[in-house]
Design a protein around this motif. Structure first.
Motif, mmCIF file in Angstrom:
data_model
loop_
_atom_site.group_PDB
_atom_site.id
_atom_site.type_symbol
_atom_site.label_atom_id
_atom_site.label_comp_id
_atom_site.label_asym_id
_atom_site.label_seq_id
_atom_site.Cartn_x
_atom_site.Cartn_y
_atom_site.Cartn_z
ATOM 1 N N LYS A 48 13.325 -6.675 -16.205
ATOM 2 C CA LYS A 48 12.052 -5.952 -16.249
ATOM 3 C C LYS A 48 11.357 -6.175 -17.586
ATOM 4 C CE LYS A 48 11.387 -1.423 -16.754
ATOM 5 N NZ LYS A 48 10.151 -1.370 -17.580
ATOM 6 N N PRO A 49 10.113 -6.658 -17.550
ATOM 7 C CA PRO A 49 9.375 -6.894 -18.790
ATOM 8 C C PRO A 49 9.051 -5.579 -19.493
ATOM 9 C CG PRO A 49 8.384 -8.054 -16.925
ATOM 10 C CD PRO A 49 9.359 -7.070 -16.368
ATOM 11 N N LYS A 50 8.981 -5.635 -20.793
ATOM 12 C CA LYS A 50 8.660 -4.451 -21.591
ATOM 13 C C LYS A 50 7.275 -3.940 -21.232
ATOM 14 C CE LYS A 50 10.851 -3.826 -26.050
ATOM 15 N NZ LYS A 50 10.850 -4.190 -27.481
ATOM 16 N N GLY A 51 7.161 -2.640 -21.074
ATOM 17 C CA GLY A 51 5.867 -2.036 -20.827
ATOM 18 C C GLY A 51 5.374 -2.112 -19.401
ATOM 19 N N SER A 66 0.829 -1.208 0.000
ATOM 20 C CA SER A 66 0.000 0.000 0.000
ATOM 21 C C SER A 66 0.861 1.255 0.000
ATOM 22 C CB SER A 66 -0.897 0.034 1.245
ATOM 23 O OG SER A 66 -1.686 -1.106 1.333
ATOM 24 N N TYR A 67 2.078 1.125 0.513
ATOM 25 C CA TYR A 67 2.956 2.280 0.660
ATOM 26 C C TYR A 67 3.863 2.505 -0.549
ATOM 27 C CZ TYR A 67 1.567 1.596 5.535
ATOM 28 O OH TYR A 67 0.845 1.428 6.690
ATOM 29 N N THR A 68 3.794 1.637 -1.559
ATOM 30 C CA THR A 68 4.660 1.770 -2.725
ATOM 31 C C THR A 68 4.228 2.965 -3.584
ATOM 32 O OG1 THR A 68 5.046 -0.624 -2.780
ATOM 33 C CG2 THR A 68 5.600 0.630 -4.769
ATOM 34 N N ASN A 69 5.087 3.954 -3.676
ATOM 35 C CA ASN A 69 4.782 5.142 -4.483
ATOM 36 C C ASN A 69 4.888 4.826 -5.967
ATOM 37 O OD1 ASN A 69 4.414 6.894 -2.243
ATOM 38 N ND2 ASN A 69 6.635 7.149 -2.055
ATOM 39 N N GLY A 70 3.933 5.302 -6.736
ATOM 40 C CA GLY A 70 3.998 5.168 -8.184
ATOM 41 C C GLY A 70 3.512 3.853 -8.749
ATOM 42 N N ILE A 71 2.968 2.977 -7.922
ATOM 43 C CA ILE A 71 2.487 1.697 -8.429
ATOM 44 C C ILE A 71 1.326 1.939 -9.401
ATOM 45 C CG2 ILE A 71 0.769 1.201 -6.628
ATOM 46 C CD1 ILE A 71 2.002 -1.696 -6.598
ATOM 47 N N LYS A 72 1.342 1.234 -10.526
ATOM 48 C CA LYS A 72 0.348 1.443 -11.576
ATOM 49 C C LYS A 72 -0.834 0.477 -11.414
ATOM 50 C CE LYS A 72 3.146 4.441 -13.403
ATOM 51 N NZ LYS A 72 2.923 5.875 -13.174
ATOM 52 N N LYS A 73 -2.023 1.018 -11.601
ATOM 53 C CA LYS A 73 -3.231 0.207 -11.546
ATOM 54 C C LYS A 73 -3.754 -0.054 -12.952
ATOM 55 C CE LYS A 73 -4.847 1.655 -6.965
ATOM 56 N NZ LYS A 73 -5.996 2.199 -6.182
#
Length: 473
Positions: A427-430, A406-413
């Motif tokens: 790291k996977p593309k995209g 919950s505290y991870t900044n910038g996590i994408k939904k």
């Protein structure tokens, strides 16, 4: 020739044994060796929780804990520490105690208000919850912990609990508000006190050290782990410090017969026993056959602490479950009511993924993903952490990142509000960096999901995660 024929006939018919009543023709040394091997292997599992406990107990003394010096993970634990399935989102004060040697059998712990914690004995056996689930109900209080054989008077002003073992560890968790780790650590330092009961009138000052940063004498970060080879020495240490409890009398007797305590057991036999014991422990943990371990019907997600309460009782029989106790102790530390049977809306719940959707163990060489549906059932916070399978400790990688929360900044939904996390060596593309946890090639790992203060959707199972998806090898 006739005599030989008669002897062979008697041997095959069993008549000779019946007539003599003694083990004629049996290699007694070989049979004793087999008996000792079987008992050592059994003890490796049955006493594994005690070995795991002693490993952590020793590590804190090695790190700097003394009678008055308490360790606090001030900036949280990270992957540099070897700690069984630690959570990097919480702040802990942890303290090992030898009740008789250090405190004359009686120690006082002043627990601050608005904290949560527990007192455990050897084997991660429950002694008491602290905080909202303890006698103090979150208001704080003075707990008096006495050894099993303590005979002294118990003053009325204390909350008294008696330990089942001489070796204990207590843990107090601080709550971090608005990411103020320093303030949360200072609150613990200002309010935690510990001293012997016989020092209560003029208690010595309790001091603290930071286990998040300190290094051990061999220039490595704090290491609470143990190897299969360490298990039997740790078992010996447990008995030396705690004596023989009634529940372990039979096991002790078998190990004594095998020569574990006087050192007459052969190194080869010990080696074979811990190798076989470790094999069984791995199967027990990563292939848990208890049907109650499954979180959602048909899913691969398993309860990390698959028990009905803090005493390791089975969900099905409500009697003690040695296998599930071993599963927990092999991959985690501590037990309490707050973790095993919290009332709805409070406490915490842990589940683990050890296999992908096809039933294969997770490998750091592959690319996987998990998706957390919208409305994650956590009133407080949630976290997902990847752990190295061999050491059951946070994955170490170049990114110095082992999970998300919950505290991870910038996590994408995703568009539907869900969150997809990826696990792979590159790291996977995209994929956003915040949604990626780097794994290591040719290294087994597993994933834990935690919810703190679970909401109703957790209990009615209207919120469920799909199994770990394998995207590429």
């Amino acid at each position: 020739m006739k005599k030989i024929f008669i002897l062979i006939s008697l041997l095959f018919s069993g008549s000779l044994y019946a007539q003599t009543g003694v083990p004629v023709g049996i290699d007694s040394d070989s049979l004793f060796n087999q008996m000792d091997y079987e008992r050592l292997v059994a003890a490796y599992g049955d006493l594994h929780p005690d070995a795991a406990f002693m490993a952590l107990w020793n590590s804190y003394f090695k790190e700097g804990s003394t009678k008055q010096n308490v360790g606090i993970m001030e900036t949280s634990v990270d992957s540099r520490h070897n700690v069984l399935t630690a959570n990097s989102e919480t702040l802990y004060a942890v303290h090992p105690v030898n009740l008789n040697k250090q405190h004359g059998g009686a120690v006082v712990v002043e627990v601050p208000a608005k904290t949560l914690g527990m007192i455990n004995g050897s084997g991660w056996t429950h002694i008491a919850d602290l905080g909202p689930f303890g006698v103090d109900k979150g208001k704080g209080g003075k707990y008096l912990i006495t050894s099993p054989d303590y005979k002294g008077a118990i003053p009325k002003e204390y909350i008294h609990v008696q330990a089942q073992t001489n070796t204990i560890v207590w843990l107090i968790r601080g709550f971090v508000i608005d990411n103020d780790w320093k303030g949360a650590a200072q609150y613990l330092k200002d309010n935690i006190k510990t001293y012997s009961l016989n020092e209560a009138e003029n208690p010595p000052v309790t001091t603290f050290y930071n286990t998040s940063e300190s290094l051990t004498v061999d220039n490595k970060n704090m290491d609470m782990l143990y190897t299969p080879k360490d298990v039997f020495p740790l078992i010996k240490q447990y008995f030396k410090l705690n004596g023989v409890l009634p529940k372990y009398a039979l096991l002790y007797s078998h190990l004594d017969d095998a020569g574990l305590f006087d050192g007459t057991v052969s190194n080869e036999l010990l080696k074979n026993a811990y190798k076989e014991g470790n094999k069984r422990q791995l199967v027990n943990t990563f292939c848990n056959r208890d049907k109650d371990a499954v979180v959602w019907e048909g899913a691969k997600w398993l309860w990390a602490n698959n028990v009905s309460d803090e005493y390791y009782n089975s969900k099905k029989t409500h009697h003690y479950s040695s296998s599930q106790h071993q599963v927990w102790a092999h991959q985690a530390t501590f037990t309490c009511a707050a973790m095993t049977r919290p009332p709805k809306g409070v406490g915490s719940q842990y589940i683990g993924a050890y296999e992908d959707e096809n039933g294969a163990f997770l490998s750091g060489s592959n690319h996987y993903s998990i998706t957390l549906p919208k409305g994650i059932p956590a009133a407080n916070f949630w976290s997902v952490i990847a752990y190295n399978a061999e050491y059951r400790s946070m994955v170490r990688n170049a990114e110095f990142k082992w999970g998300a929360s919950s505290y991870t900044n910038g996590i994408k939904k995703n568009k539907d509000g869900s969150i997809t996390l990826h696990f792979s060596p590159k790291k996977p593309k995209g994929v956003a960096k915040e949604n990626w946890i780097q794994t290591n090639e040719n290294e087994g790992f597993f994933i834990w999901f935690r919810t703190y203060s679970p909401t109703e959707a957790w209990y009615d199972k209207s919120w469920q995660m799909e199994d770990v998806k394998i995207l590429s090898k």
